[in-house]
Design an enzyme around this catalytic site. Sequence first.
Site, short mmCIF file in Angstrom:
data_model
loop_
_atom_site.label_atom_id
_atom_site.label_comp_id
_atom_site.label_asym_id
_atom_site.label_seq_id
_atom_site.Cartn_x
_atom_site.Cartn_y
_atom_site.Cartn_z
N ASN A 9 94.35 73.37 38.30
CA ASN A 9 95.05 73.77 37.07
C ASN A 9 96.41 74.34 37.46
O ASN A 9 96.49 75.46 37.98
CB ASN A 9 94.21 74.80 36.32
N LYS A 11 98.69 75.37 35.53
CA LYS A 11 99.16 76.35 34.55
C LYS A 11 100.62 76.02 34.17
O LYS A 11 100.97 74.85 34.08
CB LYS A 11 98.98 77.78 35.07
N HIS A 95 90.17 78.45 28.33
CA HIS A 95 90.57 79.20 29.51
C HIS A 95 90.85 80.65 29.12
O HIS A 95 91.33 80.94 28.03
CB HIS A 95 91.82 78.57 30.12
N GLU A 97 93.09 82.66 29.86
CA GLU A 97 94.47 82.96 29.46
C GLU A 97 94.72 82.54 28.02
O GLU A 97 95.51 83.18 27.32
CB GLU A 97 95.43 82.28 30.44
N GLU A 167 84.77 81.33 35.30
CA GLU A 167 85.92 82.01 35.88
C GLU A 167 85.88 83.48 35.49
O GLU A 167 86.31 83.85 34.39
CB GLU A 167 87.22 81.40 35.38
N GLY A 173 93.84 84.87 39.58
CA GLY A 173 95.20 85.23 39.98
C GLY A 173 95.33 86.61 40.59
O GLY A 173 96.44 87.09 40.77
N SER A 211 90.47 82.61 42.13
CA SER A 211 91.00 82.84 43.47
C SER A 211 90.23 82.08 44.54
O SER A 211 89.92 82.64 45.61
CB SER A 211 91.03 84.35 43.78
#
Length: 252
Positions: A9, A11, A95, A97, A167, A173, A211
């Site tokens: 991904n 992003k 996701h 985010e 996740e 991140g 990560s």
Amino acid sequence: MRRKIVAGNWKMNGSKDLVDRLVGQVRSELASPGNGVEIVIIPPALFVGDVVRRADGEIAVGVQNVACWDSGAYTGEISAVMARDSGSACALVGHSERRQLFGETDEQVAVKVGKVLASGLDAIICVGETLEEREAGKAEDVVSSQVRKAVSEVSAGQWQQVVIAYEPVWAIGTGKTATAEDAQAMHAAIRAVLAAFGAPSEEISLLYGGSVKADNAAALFAQPDVDGGLIGGASLSAKDFVSICQAMPGKS
């Protein structure tokens, strides 16, 4: 046999130069990985066509998000049908985010899953708990609820299009990652939720994201219920992404 998948991904990162360099190198080094892994690159929507052309059918391509609608006056949105028409094979849905930064709800995630599956794309459904939820002992309850709501409208003939990506929000991140044992425990819980839902849970691929790097991928992928990874920052480096893909062992 469950599919083994490593998806990158990107992003909101990328350029035509990155597409040419990275996709070309990944194709060159993973043309015959020998471990049956499916490679997926999920760039920003503007670069999907470029990645599709550069991948030349050897690497699957996905989109990072789709709309809750098929078409209409929704400036800035793209539909699942458009994604399919552009050459995409899958779409990320839910996701963290999208949930945190754009207020995406479980109900919207379920609608988007339905749109993705109806279009013929695979849905990579993202679930995960925050650090506060984990420290409060609610991680499994939160993730299980997200899974149940996301797949609530999946029909019997659509399960082969469903992939779940766990996740943990606190590991995305941040450089932190769940231990291989923690990842396995949550993946086993997700598989149990799917089984209770009447899904063919042993046939559904479950990915770990958060990560994932070359130095921890092998331990994560060795877990019996971890069928691959959803890779963030490391997918922007051909060397790191290739190393992660090569860490996937054979699974029966």
